[in-house]
Design a protein around this motif. Structure first.
Motif, PDB file in Angstrom:
ATOM      1  N   PHE A  33       0.821  -1.194   0.000  1.00 27.13           N
ATOM      2  CA  PHE A  33       0.000   0.000   0.000  1.00 27.13           C
ATOM      3  C   PHE A  33       0.867   1.260   0.000  1.00 27.13           C
ATOM      4  N   MET A  34       1.886   1.276   0.845  1.00 27.38           N
ATOM      5  CA  MET A  34       2.759   2.464   0.918  1.00 27.38           C
ATOM      6  C   MET A  34       3.456   2.709  -0.411  1.00 27.38           C
ATOM      7  N   ASN A  35       3.957   1.649  -1.030  1.00 28.48           N
ATOM      8  CA  ASN A  35       4.643   1.800  -2.314  1.00 28.48           C
ATOM      9  C   ASN A  35       3.693   2.222  -3.428  1.00 28.48           C
ATOM     10  N   ALA A  38       2.689   5.823  -2.933  1.00 30.78           N
ATOM     11  CA  ALA A  38       3.781   6.716  -3.349  1.00 30.78           C
ATOM     12  C   ALA A  38       3.833   6.800  -4.883  1.00 30.78           C
ATOM     13  N   ALA A  39       3.648   5.664  -5.542  1.00 31.34           N
ATOM     14  CA  ALA A  39       3.646   5.653  -7.007  1.00 31.34           C
ATOM     15  C   ALA A  39       2.476   6.479  -7.538  1.00 31.34           C
ATOM     16  N   ARG A  40       1.314   6.356  -6.889  1.00 30.47           N
ATOM     17  CA  ARG A  40       0.141   7.135  -7.298  1.00 30.47           C
ATOM     18  C   ARG A  40       0.438   8.628  -7.237  1.00 30.47           C
ATOM     19  N   VAL A  63      -1.677   1.758 -11.425  1.00 32.01           N
ATOM     20  CA  VAL A  63      -1.482   1.919  -9.981  1.00 32.01           C
ATOM     21  C   VAL A  63      -2.837   1.890  -9.265  1.00 32.01           C
ATOM     22  N   HIS A  64      -3.824   2.614  -9.799  1.00 36.30           N
ATOM     23  CA  HIS A  64      -5.156   2.598  -9.182  1.00 36.30           C
ATOM     24  C   HIS A  64      -5.751   1.192  -9.216  1.00 36.30           C
ATOM     25  N   ASP A  65      -5.546   0.474 -10.307  1.00 40.76           N
ATOM     26  CA  ASP A  65      -6.039  -0.903 -10.409  1.00 40.76           C
ATOM     27  C   ASP A  65      -5.370  -1.785  -9.351  1.00 40.76           C
ATOM     28  N   SER A  66      -4.069  -1.631  -9.193  1.00 40.24           N
ATOM     29  CA  SER A  66      -3.348  -2.414  -8.180  1.00 40.24           C
ATOM     30  C   SER A  66      -3.801  -2.048  -6.770  1.00 40.24           C
TER      31      SER A  66
END
Length: 167
Positions: A33-35, A38-40, A63-66
């Motif tokens: 979640f943190m990674n 951060a990517a988002r 990223v949103h899908d993940s």
């Protein structure tokens, strides 16, 4: 990419291994979640600078899908639906429509809503999924998929409140 990779590892563990590694999985999910968050943030900043860059938009959608998949893993259906909605917003605003991906996300939203006993909302999304399949260029979507979505829609229409919780 680290967050997405870690999420796929956690999702691929079988149930017995997941029970043994329960605390580790929670830590792994939190790290994911943190990674991903951060990517988002990074992709949102990049998108703000390059609003027309569809490569950045696609990565943000991934990223949103993940994040949605991660939230489903954590039994947070409402959070997952919100993330799926972000994916749909991005995909629907792109010049080149990826109909197959849009159908997949719509189906994920509908199925998640059905699992959460939000029957009317699920029915609406299954119907939207069918409309998207019908509007897609010929040969884009596997014809068998339409039948599968129709069967889920029929199931949703015949589901009584509380019935999905029993299953």
């Amino acid at each position: 990419d680290y967050g997405m990779t870690l999420l796929s590892v956690v999702q691929s563990q079988d149930a017995e291994a997941a029970m043994v590694a329960g605390d580790a999985n929670e830590e792994d999910l939190e790290t994911c979640f943190m990674n991903l968050d951060a990517a988002r943030v990074c992709f949102e900043k990049a998108e703000a600078k390059n609003a027309n860059d569809e490569a950045i938009q696609l990565r943000l959608a991934e990223v949103h899908d993940s994040l949605a998949q991660l939230l489903l893993e954590q039994d947070n259906a409402s959070g997952a639906v919100t993330e799926f909605e972000h994916v749909l917003l991005i995909l629907n605003n792109m010049k080149e429509k990826n109909h197959k991906r849009i159908v997949g996300i719509l189906f994920s939203v509908a199925n998640t809503l059905l699992g959460e006993q939000e029957i009317e909302a699920a029915i609406k999304r299954f119907e939207e999924t069918l409309a998207t399949i019908d509007a897609a260029p010929a040969g884009t979507i596997d014809p068998e998929l339409r039948g599968e979505v129709e069967s889920f829609l029929t199931e949703a229409k015949t589901t009584k409140p509380g019935e999905m919780e029993e299953i």
